[in-house]
Scaffold this motif. Structure first.
Motif, PDB file in Angstrom:
ATOM      1  N   GLU A  22     -46.769  -2.193  16.065  1.00  0.00           N
ATOM      2  CA  GLU A  22     -45.806  -0.958  16.904  1.00  0.00           C
ATOM      3  C   GLU A  22     -46.419   0.390  16.824  1.00  0.00           C
ATOM      4  OE1 GLU A  22     -41.923  -1.478  17.009  1.00  0.00           O
ATOM      5  OE2 GLU A  22     -42.139  -4.012  18.094  1.00  0.00           O
ATOM      6  N   GLN A  23     -45.185   1.295  15.887  1.00  0.00           N
ATOM      7  CA  GLN A  23     -46.170   2.875  15.905  1.00  0.00           C
ATOM      8  C   GLN A  23     -46.320   2.896  14.636  1.00  0.00           C
ATOM      9  OE1 GLN A  23     -42.315   4.832  17.196  1.00  0.00           O
ATOM     10  NE2 GLN A  23     -41.512   4.974  15.393  1.00  0.00           N
ATOM     11  N   GLY A  24     -46.020   1.946  13.161  1.00  0.00           N
ATOM     12  CA  GLY A  24     -46.035   1.879  11.747  1.00  0.00           C
ATOM     13  C   GLY A  24     -47.310   1.033  11.451  1.00  0.00           C
ATOM     14  N   TYR A  25     -46.809   1.153  10.184  1.00  0.00           N
ATOM     15  CA  TYR A  25     -49.005   0.971   9.780  1.00  0.00           C
ATOM     16  C   TYR A  25     -47.910  -0.367   8.669  1.00  0.00           C
ATOM     17  CZ  TYR A  25     -52.534   0.139   7.660  1.00  0.00           C
ATOM     18  OH  TYR A  25     -53.947   0.014   7.122  1.00  0.00           O
ATOM     19  N   THR A  26     -48.770  -1.565   8.756  1.00  0.00           N
ATOM     20  CA  THR A  26     -47.842  -2.552   7.447  1.00  0.00           C
ATOM     21  C   THR A  26     -48.756  -2.927   6.820  1.00  0.00           C
ATOM     22  OG1 THR A  26     -45.789  -4.198   7.128  1.00  0.00           O
ATOM     23  CG2 THR A  26     -47.095  -4.902   9.152  1.00  0.00           C
ATOM     24  N   PHE A  27     -48.262  -3.985   5.829  1.00  0.00           N
ATOM     25  CA  PHE A  27     -49.570  -4.968   5.264  1.00  0.00           C
ATOM     26  C   PHE A  27     -47.980  -6.099   4.416  1.00  0.00           C
ATOM     27  CE2 PHE A  27     -48.760  -2.858   1.083  1.00  0.00           C
ATOM     28  CZ  PHE A  27     -49.172  -3.826  -0.147  1.00  0.00           C
ATOM     29  N   GLY A  28     -48.339  -7.589   3.999  1.00  0.00           N
ATOM     30  CA  GLY A  28     -47.017  -8.553   3.843  1.00  0.00           C
ATOM     31  C   GLY A  28     -47.411  -9.095   2.353  1.00  0.00           C
ATOM     32  N   PHE A  29     -46.294  -9.005   1.313  1.00  0.00           N
ATOM     33  CA  PHE A  29     -47.485  -9.994   0.617  1.00  0.00           C
ATOM     34  C   PHE A  29     -46.439 -10.305  -0.680  1.00  0.00           C
ATOM     35  CE2 PHE A  29     -45.053  -6.268  -1.663  1.00  0.00           C
ATOM     36  CZ  PHE A  29     -44.425  -6.265  -2.796  1.00  0.00           C
ATOM     37  N   ALA A  30     -47.045 -11.474  -1.395  1.00  0.00           N
ATOM     38  CA  ALA A  30     -46.211 -11.907  -2.494  1.00  0.00           C
ATOM     39  C   ALA A  30     -46.295 -12.058  -2.986  1.00  0.00           C
ATOM     40  CB  ALA A  30     -46.443 -14.084  -1.668  1.00  0.00           C
ATOM     41  N   ASP A  31     -45.302 -12.419  -5.057  1.00  0.00           N
ATOM     42  CA  ASP A  31     -44.918 -12.235  -5.376  1.00  0.00           C
ATOM     43  C   ASP A  31     -45.780 -12.827  -6.456  1.00  0.00           C
ATOM     44  OD1 ASP A  31     -42.926 -13.602  -6.519  1.00  0.00           O
ATOM     45  OD2 ASP A  31     -42.038 -12.333  -7.145  1.00  0.00           O
ATOM     46  N   PRO A  32     -45.735 -12.722  -7.959  1.00  0.00           N
ATOM     47  CA  PRO A  32     -46.378 -14.256  -8.704  1.00  0.00           C
ATOM     48  C   PRO A  32     -45.595 -15.934  -8.335  1.00  0.00           C
ATOM     49  CG  PRO A  32     -46.387 -12.453  -9.828  1.00  0.00           C
ATOM     50  CD  PRO A  32     -46.242 -12.304  -8.985  1.00  0.00           C
TER      51      PRO A  32
ATOM     52  N   GLY B 255     -43.740 -16.092  -5.024  1.00  0.00           N
ATOM     53  CA  GLY B 255     -43.923 -16.638  -3.527  1.00  0.00           C
ATOM     54  C   GLY B 255     -42.829 -16.018  -2.866  1.00  0.00           C
ATOM     55  N   HIS B 256     -42.318 -14.862  -3.630  1.00  0.00           N
ATOM     56  CA  HIS B 256     -41.436 -13.780  -3.263  1.00  0.00           C
ATOM     57  C   HIS B 256     -41.644 -13.062  -1.961  1.00  0.00           C
ATOM     58  CE1 HIS B 256     -38.120 -15.633  -5.511  1.00  0.00           C
ATOM     59  NE2 HIS B 256     -39.305 -15.678  -6.616  1.00  0.00           N
ATOM     60  N   LYS B 257     -41.643 -12.600  -1.255  1.00  0.00           N
ATOM     61  CA  LYS B 257     -42.507 -12.034  -0.115  1.00  0.00           C
ATOM     62  C   LYS B 257     -41.157 -10.860   0.340  1.00  0.00           C
ATOM     63  CE  LYS B 257     -43.875 -15.993   2.698  1.00  0.00           C
ATOM     64  NZ  LYS B 257     -44.054 -16.977   4.179  1.00  0.00           N
ATOM     65  N   PHE B 258     -42.250  -9.781   0.394  1.00  0.00           N
ATOM     66  CA  PHE B 258     -42.322  -8.154   0.477  1.00  0.00           C
ATOM     67  C   PHE B 258     -43.297  -7.674   2.104  1.00  0.00           C
ATOM     68  CE2 PHE B 258     -40.623  -9.473  -3.735  1.00  0.00           C
ATOM     69  CZ  PHE B 258     -39.185  -8.872  -4.325  1.00  0.00           C
ATOM     70  N   ASN B 259     -42.965  -6.887   2.077  1.00  0.00           N
ATOM     71  CA  ASN B 259     -43.940  -5.743   2.805  1.00  0.00           C
ATOM     72  C   ASN B 259     -43.724  -4.508   2.379  1.00  0.00           C
ATOM     73  OD1 ASN B 259     -41.787  -4.715   4.881  1.00  0.00           O
ATOM     74  ND2 ASN B 259     -42.669  -5.365   6.333  1.00  0.00           N
ATOM     75  N   PHE B 260     -44.992  -4.007   2.371  1.00  0.00           N
ATOM     76  CA  PHE B 260     -44.383  -2.108   2.598  1.00  0.00           C
ATOM     77  C   PHE B 260     -45.140  -1.349   3.680  1.00  0.00           C
ATOM     78  CE2 PHE B 260     -45.133  -2.767  -1.573  1.00  0.00           C
ATOM     79  CZ  PHE B 260     -44.363  -1.128  -2.305  1.00  0.00           C
ATOM     80  N   LEU B 261     -44.333  -0.899   4.391  1.00  0.00           N
ATOM     81  CA  LEU B 261     -44.197  -0.040   5.541  1.00  0.00           C
ATOM     82  C   LEU B 261     -43.677   1.239   5.730  1.00  0.00           C
ATOM     83  CD1 LEU B 261     -43.577  -0.371   8.681  1.00  0.00           C
ATOM     84  CD2 LEU B 261     -41.176  -1.087   8.149  1.00  0.00           C
ATOM     85  N   TYR B 262     -45.222   2.481   6.806  1.00  0.00           N
ATOM     86  CA  TYR B 262     -44.873   3.507   6.767  1.00  0.00           C
ATOM     87  C   TYR B 262     -44.409   3.636   8.013  1.00  0.00           C
ATOM     88  CZ  TYR B 262     -46.127   7.923   8.825  1.00  0.00           C
ATOM     89  OH  TYR B 262     -46.183   8.861   9.465  1.00  0.00           O
ATOM     90  N   TRP B 263     -43.156   4.132   8.664  1.00  0.00           N
ATOM     91  CA  TRP B 263     -42.842   4.331   9.657  1.00  0.00           C
ATOM     92  C   TRP B 263     -42.695   5.418  10.150  1.00  0.00           C
ATOM     93  CZ3 TRP B 263     -42.774   0.164  12.986  1.00  0.00           C
ATOM     94  CH2 TRP B 263     -42.214   0.478  14.116  1.00  0.00           C
ATOM     95  N   PRO B 264     -43.178   6.238  10.894  1.00  0.00           N
ATOM     96  CA  PRO B 264     -43.541   7.364  11.600  1.00  0.00           C
ATOM     97  C   PRO B 264     -41.962   7.697  10.926  1.00  0.00           C
ATOM     98  CG  PRO B 264     -45.053   6.471  12.608  1.00  0.00           C
ATOM     99  CD  PRO B 264     -44.313   6.096  12.443  1.00  0.00           C
ATOM    100  N   GLY B 265     -41.321   8.894  10.682  1.00  0.00           N
ATOM    101  CA  GLY B 265     -39.937   9.847  11.163  1.00  0.00           C
ATOM    102  C   GLY B 265     -39.154   8.757  10.187  1.00  0.00           C
TER     103      GLY B 265
END
Length: 133
Positions: free
Chosen positions: A110-120, A122-132
């Motif tokens: 959408e208006q942001g930018y992201t990626f998803g990852f899993a730790d060793p 398999g627990h999932k996280f994502n980093f997200l840039y969202w303007p504002g």
């Protein structure tokens, strides 16, 4: 009444490996002593959010939630904020260097930018840039 802190609890198959992974990402330890049952990290200095990683024996008991390591799915994905698209890309590189698994490459969302990852584990996280935000 006010909630002052929020804790998340996950199971870890290898506490030393978990500690090394999150330390390599730069997260601050929350536990002050060596412990064979858990390691704990602070996620966000101002958000007061802590994630504890316990041995499976500790959390498998029904009184502790009956938790286990996910095999093919997750109950939750925590989103971690980034200040720019460039910072999202930097986090992706850091996660790969620390031994994490990228399950969703850095991309516009959408208006942001992201990626998803899993730790060793398999627990999932994502980093997200969202303007504002």
């Amino acid at each position: 009444m006010e909630v002052r802190l929020i804790w998340g609890n996950y199971v870890s198959a290898d506490l030393k490996k978990t500690a090394a992974f999150y330390t390599a990402l730069g997260f601050k330890r929350n536990d002050n002593q060596q412990n064979d049952e858990f390691v704990s990290f602070i996620f966000g200095e101002t958000s007061h959010f802590i994630i504890n990683f316990f041995t499976e024996e500790r959390l498998s008991k029904p009184v502790n939630g009956g938790l286990s390591i996910p095999v093919s799915s997750n109950e939750v994905i925590f989103s971690l904020s980034a200040e720019s698209r460039e910072e999202v890309d930097q986090w992706a590189e850091k996660v790969m260097q620390a031994g994490g698994t990228i399950f969703s490459e850095p991309q516009p969302y959408e208006q942001g930018y992201t990626f998803g990852f899993a730790d060793p584990d398999g627990h999932k996280f994502n980093f997200l840039y969202w303007p504002g935000m």
